[in-house]
Design an enzyme around this catalytic site. Structure first.
Site, PDB file in Angstrom:
ATOM      1  N   LEU A  65      40.298 -12.459  17.176  1.00 57.52           N
ATOM      2  CA  LEU A  65      40.106 -12.106  15.774  1.00 57.52           C
ATOM      3  C   LEU A  65      38.769 -12.707  15.364  1.00 57.52           C
ATOM      4  O   LEU A  65      38.463 -13.848  15.712  1.00 57.52           O
ATOM      5  CB  LEU A  65      41.230 -12.671  14.894  1.00 57.52           C
ATOM      6  CG  LEU A  65      42.627 -12.060  15.070  1.00 57.52           C
ATOM      7  CD1 LEU A  65      43.639 -12.800  14.201  1.00 57.52           C
ATOM      8  CD2 LEU A  65      42.625 -10.575  14.715  1.00 57.52           C
ATOM      9  N   ASP A  66      37.988 -11.961  14.625  1.00 54.78           N
ATOM     10  CA  ASP A  66      36.660 -12.421  14.260  1.00 54.78           C
ATOM     11  C   ASP A  66      36.715 -13.647  13.345  1.00 54.78           C
ATOM     12  O   ASP A  66      37.744 -13.952  12.730  1.00 54.78           O
ATOM     13  CB  ASP A  66      35.888 -11.298  13.553  1.00 54.78           C
ATOM     14  CG  ASP A  66      35.659 -10.111  14.472  1.00 54.78           C
ATOM     15  OD1 ASP A  66      35.455 -10.334  15.676  1.00 54.78           O
ATOM     16  OD2 ASP A  66      35.698  -8.974  13.974  1.00 54.78           O
TER      17      ASP A  66
END
Length: 251
Positions: free
Chosen positions: A111-112
């Site tokens: 996940l960024d």
């Protein structure tokens, strides 16, 4: 329909080392000396792959592998953390949140930095590999907020596929979420089964509605509980692990 992929096994010298028989280098010497049989056949080639179902005999003795202990966690990742074990730039990683666990685990996918939500971490390498492999098509659902409502025609572009610089996306499922209260931004849920870099953000930007926030709320059969605060984690239940394995056709 998901394509079935035969997973490669482990290298024979690595298996011997994991069993505590010898160091990796010494295990290579044992193999080259012709002292190892796999399913009755003498193996001298380094790098030969074996599976858990293979019978391995060393110097006439059946090799018994110790049972592996795997850990499975669900983390509510906050924004401001990168999905990595370490970071050369010194930024906070999701591992900083995994305090007090008995064994090292690794994030499944990513996940960024500016994305929050459900993240699975485990030391079960085979399961992690399959969950990330595109051929198994594990679905991921995200909740997004934008500045204004997206008209139906624009949403249909998401549902049929959006042309990005790395190719057209696969069809997605999109639904509008009704939020209660005043001054709340329009909210949508989108489900995809691809895993391109910053894909959801790029999809919404491509249709002219850049995201204000992005949160993953489902990963395969797992859902993020509303009561789990960002930064908290918990162990997966045996049933949840079973469902994950079924998702990617692991017994």
């Amino acid at each position: 329909m998901k394509d079935k992929k035969k997973e490669p096994g482990e290298r024979l010298q690595k298996v011997l080392a994991q069993a505590g028989l010898a160091s990796r280098r010494h295990a290579e010497e044992i193999i080259q000396q012709g002292r190892v049989q796999v399913n009755g056949e003498v193996i001298r080639t380094l790098g030969t792959k074996v599976s858990p179902d293979d019978q391995i005999v060393v110097d006439g003795n059946l090799l018994k592998m110790p049972p592996k202990k795997y850990d499975y966690y669900l983390l509510h990742k906050p924004t401001g953390y990168i999905t990595s074990v370490t970071d050369p730039q010194g930024r906070k990683t999701v591992m900083d949140l995994m305090q007090g666990i008995p064994r090292r685990v690794y994030p499944v996918g990513r996940l960024d930095y500016d994305t929050s939500g459900l993240l699975v971490l485990t030391n079960d390498g085979e399961l992690a590999h399959r969950l990330m492999h595109p051929s198994y098509g594990v679905e991921k659902t995200y909740r997004v907020e934008v500045r204004e409502r997206i008209p139906k025609q624009a949403r249909q572009r998401l549902e049929t596929g959006v042309d990005l610089e790395d190719g057209k996306t696969a069809p997605a499922r999109v639904r509008e979420v009704v939020q209660m209260g005043q001054d709340l931004r329009p909210c949508y849920e989108i489900t995809i089964h691809e895993g391109r870099n910053r894909q959801v953000r790029r999809m919404f930007k491509a249709i002219g509605y850049p995201l204000i926030s992005l949160k993953r709320i489902r990963f395969g059969p797992l859902g993020l509980e509303e009561q789990m605060a960002p930064g908290n984690f918990r162990s997966l239940t045996p049933l949840e692990v079973q469902k994950l394995r079924q998702e990617v056709e692991l017994k």
